[in-house]
Design a protein around this motif. Structure first.
Motif, PDB file in Angstrom:
ATOM      1  N   ILE A 166       0.841  -1.204   0.000  1.00 14.91           N
ATOM      2  CA  ILE A 166       0.000   0.000   0.000  1.00 14.91           C
ATOM      3  C   ILE A 166       0.875   1.255   0.000  1.00 14.91           C
ATOM      4  CG2 ILE A 166      -1.691   1.330   1.308  1.00 14.91           C
ATOM      5  CD1 ILE A 166      -2.836  -1.100  -0.102  1.00 14.91           C
ATOM      6  N   SER A 167       1.974   1.219   0.740  1.00 19.05           N
ATOM      7  CA  SER A 167       2.876   2.378   0.775  1.00 19.05           C
ATOM      8  C   SER A 167       3.470   2.656  -0.601  1.00 19.05           C
ATOM      9  CB  SER A 167       4.008   2.137   1.783  1.00 19.05           C
ATOM     10  OG  SER A 167       3.493   1.992   3.097  1.00 19.05           O
ATOM     11  N   LEU A 168       3.861   1.607  -1.313  1.00 19.67           N
ATOM     12  CA  LEU A 168       4.417   1.778  -2.657  1.00 19.67           C
ATOM     13  C   LEU A 168       3.371   2.320  -3.625  1.00 19.67           C
ATOM     14  CD1 LEU A 168       6.583  -1.460  -3.022  1.00 19.67           C
ATOM     15  CD2 LEU A 168       7.397   0.871  -2.666  1.00 19.67           C
ATOM     16  N   LEU A 169       2.115   1.952  -3.397  1.00 19.50           N
ATOM     17  CA  LEU A 169       1.043   2.463  -4.246  1.00 19.50           C
ATOM     18  C   LEU A 169       0.768   3.941  -4.004  1.00 19.50           C
ATOM     19  CD1 LEU A 169      -1.772  -0.280  -4.238  1.00 19.50           C
ATOM     20  CD2 LEU A 169      -0.497   0.530  -6.227  1.00 19.50           C
ATOM     21  N   ILE A 170       0.698   4.316  -2.749  1.00 19.85           N
ATOM     22  CA  ILE A 170       0.126   5.618  -2.402  1.00 19.85           C
ATOM     23  C   ILE A 170       1.159   6.715  -2.178  1.00 19.85           C
ATOM     24  CG2 ILE A 170      -1.250   6.829  -0.662  1.00 19.85           C
ATOM     25  CD1 ILE A 170      -2.832   4.263  -0.268  1.00 19.85           C
ATOM     26  N   PHE A 171       2.219   6.427  -1.411  1.00 16.15           N
ATOM     27  CA  PHE A 171       3.088   7.508  -0.945  1.00 16.15           C
ATOM     28  C   PHE A 171       3.741   8.319  -2.068  1.00 16.15           C
ATOM     29  CE2 PHE A 171       7.108   9.300   0.611  1.00 16.15           C
ATOM     30  CZ  PHE A 171       6.591  10.170   1.559  1.00 16.15           C
ATOM     31  N   PRO A 172       4.190   7.708  -3.176  1.00 11.93           N
ATOM     32  CA  PRO A 172       4.830   8.540  -4.207  1.00 11.93           C
ATOM     33  C   PRO A 172       3.961   9.694  -4.694  1.00 11.93           C
ATOM     34  CG  PRO A 172       5.271   6.234  -4.636  1.00 11.93           C
ATOM     35  CD  PRO A 172       4.265   6.271  -3.521  1.00 11.93           C
ATOM     36  N   PHE A 173       2.631   9.534  -4.605  1.00 14.16           N
ATOM     37  CA  PHE A 173       1.734  10.583  -5.082  1.00 14.16           C
ATOM     38  C   PHE A 173       1.304  11.538  -3.963  1.00 14.16           C
ATOM     39  CE2 PHE A 173       1.418   7.081  -8.019  1.00 14.16           C
ATOM     40  CZ  PHE A 173       1.517   7.718  -9.244  1.00 14.16           C
ATOM     41  N   LEU A 174       1.612  11.173  -2.725  1.00 11.94           N
ATOM     42  CA  LEU A 174       1.267  12.030  -1.589  1.00 11.94           C
ATOM     43  C   LEU A 174       2.492  12.695  -0.978  1.00 11.94           C
ATOM     44  CD1 LEU A 174      -1.380   9.846   0.295  1.00 11.94           C
ATOM     45  CD2 LEU A 174      -1.774  11.633  -1.395  1.00 11.94           C
ATOM     46  N   GLU A 190       7.201  10.080 -17.139  1.00  9.68           N
ATOM     47  CA  GLU A 190       8.277   9.160 -17.501  1.00  9.68           C
ATOM     48  C   GLU A 190       8.989   8.633 -16.241  1.00  9.68           C
ATOM     49  OE1 GLU A 190       7.076  11.638 -20.696  1.00  9.68           O
ATOM     50  OE2 GLU A 190       7.920  12.241 -18.751  1.00  9.68           O
ATOM     51  N   PHE A 191       9.240   9.539 -15.296  1.00 14.05           N
ATOM     52  CA  PHE A 191       9.883   9.110 -14.060  1.00 14.05           C
ATOM     53  C   PHE A 191       8.995   8.140 -13.285  1.00 14.05           C
ATOM     54  CE2 PHE A 191      10.273   9.594  -9.445  1.00 14.05           C
ATOM     55  CZ  PHE A 191      11.590   9.189  -9.260  1.00 14.05           C
ATOM     56  N   MET A 192       7.680   8.394 -13.260  1.00 13.00           N
ATOM     57  CA  MET A 192       6.783   7.528 -12.497  1.00 13.00           C
ATOM     58  C   MET A 192       6.729   6.124 -13.082  1.00 13.00           C
ATOM     59  SD  MET A 192       6.103   9.448 -10.039  1.00 13.00           S
ATOM     60  CE  MET A 192       5.044   8.308  -9.165  1.00 13.00           C
ATOM     61  N   GLN A 193       6.845   6.000 -14.413  1.00 14.91           N
ATOM     62  CA  GLN A 193       6.896   4.672 -15.005  1.00 14.91           C
ATOM     63  C   GLN A 193       8.197   3.965 -14.650  1.00 14.91           C
ATOM     64  OE1 GLN A 193       4.506   2.755 -16.705  1.00 14.91           O
ATOM     65  NE2 GLN A 193       3.365   4.387 -15.660  1.00 14.91           N
ATOM     66  N   LYS A 194       9.299   4.725 -14.602  1.00 13.17           N
ATOM     67  CA  LYS A 194      10.569   4.145 -14.168  1.00 13.17           C
ATOM     68  C   LYS A 194      10.477   3.705 -12.706  1.00 13.17           C
ATOM     69  CE  LYS A 194      14.288   6.217 -15.519  1.00 13.17           C
ATOM     70  NZ  LYS A 194      15.416   7.197 -15.623  1.00 13.17           N
ATOM     71  N   LEU A 195       9.834   4.536 -11.890  1.00 14.36           N
ATOM     72  CA  LEU A 195       9.662   4.191 -10.481  1.00 14.36           C
ATOM     73  C   LEU A 195       8.776   2.961 -10.319  1.00 14.36           C
ATOM     74  CD1 LEU A 195      10.186   4.976  -7.512  1.00 14.36           C
ATOM     75  CD2 LEU A 195       8.118   6.398  -7.619  1.00 14.36           C
ATOM     76  N   ALA A 196       7.764   2.840 -11.174  1.00 13.46           N
ATOM     77  CA  ALA A 196       6.889   1.664 -11.126  1.00 13.46           C
ATOM     78  C   ALA A 196       7.693   0.389 -11.355  1.00 13.46           C
ATOM     79  CB  ALA A 196       5.776   1.785 -12.166  1.00 13.46           C
ATOM     80  N   LYS A 197       8.590   0.410 -12.343  1.00 17.41           N
ATOM     81  CA  LYS A 197       9.419  -0.770 -12.614  1.00 17.41           C
ATOM     82  C   LYS A 197      10.378  -1.039 -11.458  1.00 17.41           C
ATOM     83  CE  LYS A 197       9.249  -0.288 -17.640  1.00 17.41           C
ATOM     84  NZ  LYS A 197      10.035  -0.078 -18.891  1.00 17.41           N
ATOM     85  N   HIS A 198      10.925   0.031 -10.899  1.00 13.17           N
ATOM     86  CA  HIS A 198      11.835  -0.120  -9.762  1.00 13.17           C
ATOM     87  C   HIS A 198      11.116  -0.744  -8.570  1.00 13.17           C
ATOM     88  CE1 HIS A 198      14.884   0.928  -6.751  1.00 13.17           C
ATOM     89  NE2 HIS A 198      13.902   1.415  -6.021  1.00 13.17           N
TER      90      HIS A 198
END
Length: 220
Positions: A166-174, A190-198
């Motif tokens: 849940i933290s990986l889902l929510i915190f990057p946007f908050l 573009e960065f968020m897609q890279k972060l998603a893969k990471h």
């Protein structure tokens, strides 16, 4: 027949008006609390007659619910698909879908958080109930399903894994802008897609017993 508000350019269709109301609601409900957003303000933002809200959605609450449903549709569809398919990549696919969706609506997680955190009242309970119908716990019980499939690492605590997911889902946007600036993070789609893969890689190697097999997301 609904009343169409005339504007310059090509005539608006019923679909145009409905979509305009959905988009206007998304913008205004992100900016302000539910009770501070009026039907008139939504209609003005959408540049349509206010009577169309009742025509399409019955009420402001109906519009709010439909706006949530349509914005979250890609995520709920992905969860339904992964629940029916092999479970190995489910958390990663959900993470990637969520990041992609929210990159297009970067302030929307704040609306979800604010709605979920509203003080108790009859109206707020109704708003939260509408939100929970779109995010029911059985559909999001991905970690439990991994555990039941006996592919969760033996030393992983289920509750901790749920919190991490849940933290990986929510915190990057908050994450507050102050913190981003302090550590030199600049976000973009573009960065968020890279972060998603990471983060998908973190999930893969942190949760799954068969972590020697790379996920499809991480091979791209």
């Amino acid at each position: 027949m609904p009343i169409l508000k005339k504007t310059a350019g090509r005539p608006l269709t019923q679909v145009d008006n409905r979509n305009a109301l959905i988009e206007a609601a998304r913008v205004l409900f992100v900016e302000s609390d539910y009770d501070k957003v009026s039907v008139r303000a939504i209609a003005q933002q959408a540049n349509v007659d206010a009577s169309l809200i009742r025509y399409y959605f019955q009420s402001k609450l109906g519009l709010f619910s439909e706006m949530l449903k349509e914005t979250l549709a890609p995520l709920t569809q992905k969860i339904s698909q992964t629940n029916k398919a092999m479970i190995h990549n489910s958390p990663e696919e959900i993470l990637s879908t969520y990041y992609s969706m929210m990159s297009q609506n970067p302030d929307f997680p704040k609306l979800i958080y604010r709605t979920a955190s509203l003080p108790d009242s009859p109206q707020n309970r109704e708003l939260q109930a509408r939100l929970l119908t779109l995010m029911p716990s059985p559909k999001f019980a991905i970690i439990d399903k991994i555990k039941d499939a006996d592919i969760l690492k033996a030393d992983v605590d289920v509750m901790c894994a749920k919190m991490s997911f849940i933290s990986l889902l929510i915190f990057p946007f908050l994450m507050p802008e102050l913190f981003k600036k302090a550590v030199g993070i600049e976000t973009s789609p573009e960065f968020m897609q890279k972060l998603a893969k990471h983060n998908a890689s973190l999930l893969r190697h942190g949760l799954f017993a068969d972590d020697n097999q790379p996920s499809q997301d991480c091979k791209k």
